[in-house]
Scaffold this active site. Structure first.
Site, PDB file in Angstrom:
ATOM      1  N   ASP A   1       0.868  -1.168   0.000  1.00 18.90           N
ATOM      2  CA  ASP A   1       0.000   0.000   0.000  1.00 18.90           C
ATOM      3  C   ASP A   1       0.912   1.227   0.000  1.00 18.90           C
ATOM      4  OD1 ASP A   1      -2.297   1.720   0.515  1.00 18.90           O
ATOM      5  OD2 ASP A   1      -1.579   1.789   2.588  1.00 18.90           O
TER       6      ASP A   1
ATOM      7  N   ASP B   1      -0.240   5.254   0.586  1.00 21.26           N
ATOM      8  CA  ASP B   1      -0.552   6.303   1.562  1.00 21.26           C
ATOM      9  C   ASP B   1      -0.775   5.705   2.947  1.00 21.26           C
ATOM     10  OD1 ASP B   1      -1.205   9.016  -0.088  1.00 21.26           O
ATOM     11  OD2 ASP B   1      -1.750   7.243  -1.246  1.00 21.26           O
TER      12      ASP B   1
ATOM     13  N   ASP C   1      -2.097  -0.072   6.001  1.00 15.27           N
ATOM     14  CA  ASP C   1      -2.450   0.563   7.271  1.00 15.27           C
ATOM     15  C   ASP C   1      -3.941   0.773   7.471  1.00 15.27           C
ATOM     16  OD1 ASP C   1      -2.975   3.959   6.840  1.00 15.27           O
ATOM     17  OD2 ASP C   1      -2.405   2.676   5.165  1.00 15.27           O
TER      18      ASP C   1
END
Length: 252
Positions: free
Chosen positions: A23, A25, A204
């Site tokens: 991932d 961001d 996240d």
């Protein structure tokens, strides 16, 4: 309370049989008020490039950003990538697998964008991000408007069976049904050089839970960045700085 969250061990180092899915961001870069206001540290880009070389190209980005933004952010690296939560997918050969929208969907998105712009005009700090086949409403710069944004999204998703809402960190997105990061990982694992490897997914956000589930289901590793519960991740890294350190360790 953060202290009440389950403790997960840090991930082990990659071996040469792994495939790495990242991932962007909140995992590799810090969030910003605007998606255009982010930067990737050169040393992190270099580490990812070295890991890609070591894993024979089995490193992919899996992001809500479109492919064009990912390429600009990671240049000169040109990695396999899933953009727009997997709605766009580029394999290691450079072939882009993209879903074509029908005319009715295009008209609906155009009308939605116009209504969202009017809504944002009345709520300063709310940002409308046009992603082509999807659209995101950000409220990082207007935290007081969170409930109004969610309410707007709930009202406008009704009656459209082809789209779903994808909540994230200070954002909610209108994304096509069938597009999520887990499906993107499973599709990418069908192509060389990923096929037959052990998938390792780092993320996240809530959007990354699909990726965790895919990695777990393929007997790989799922790595949560930061503190959040519940999560199906097996391993955990404390923050973005810890991700950078782990990547450097693997870039030998």
């Amino acid at each position: 309370m953060a202290n009440d969250l389950p403790l997960r061990p840090p991930p082990p180092l990659l071996d040469d049989a792994c495939a790495l899915f990242l991932d962007v961001d909140g995992t590799l870069i810090e969030f910003a008020d605007s998606p255009d206001a982010v930067t990737l540290l050169p040393e992190v880009r270099e580490a990812i490039g070295r890991i890609s070389d070591r894993l024979e190209g089995a490193v992919a980005l899996v992001s809500g950003r479109p492919l064009a933004q990912l390429d600009a952010l990671f240049a000169p690296l040109h990695l396999p990538a899933a953009g727009l939560h997997g709605h766009q997918l580029r394999d290691a050969s450079g072939t882009v697998h993209d879903t074509t929208e029908d005319e009715s969907t295009t008209e609906w998105l155009h009308a939605l964008h116009e209504q969202a712009m009017r809504f944002a005009h009345g709520h300063p700090g709310v940002l409308v991000e046009d992603k082509g086949p999807s659209m995101a409403l950000h409220w990082r710069a207007a935290p007081h408007a969170a409930e109004q944004v969610r309410s707007f999204a709930d009202r406008h998703i009704r009656g459209n069976a082809g789209y779903r809402l994808q909540p994230g960190d200070h954002v909610v997105e209108f994304v096509p049904v069938g597009s999520d990061k887990g499906r993107a990982v499973r599709r990418m694992m069908q192509y060389l050089p990923f096929r037959g490897r052990l998938p390792v997914f780092l993320g996240d956000d809530l959007t990354d839970e699909h990726g965790f589930d895919a990695a777990n289901g393929l007997h790989g590793w799922s790595v949560l960045v930061g503190e959040r519960d519940p999560s199906t991740a097996v391993f955990q890294l404390k923050d973005i700085r810890s991700v950078h350190a782990w990547l450097r360790e693997n870039a030998w």
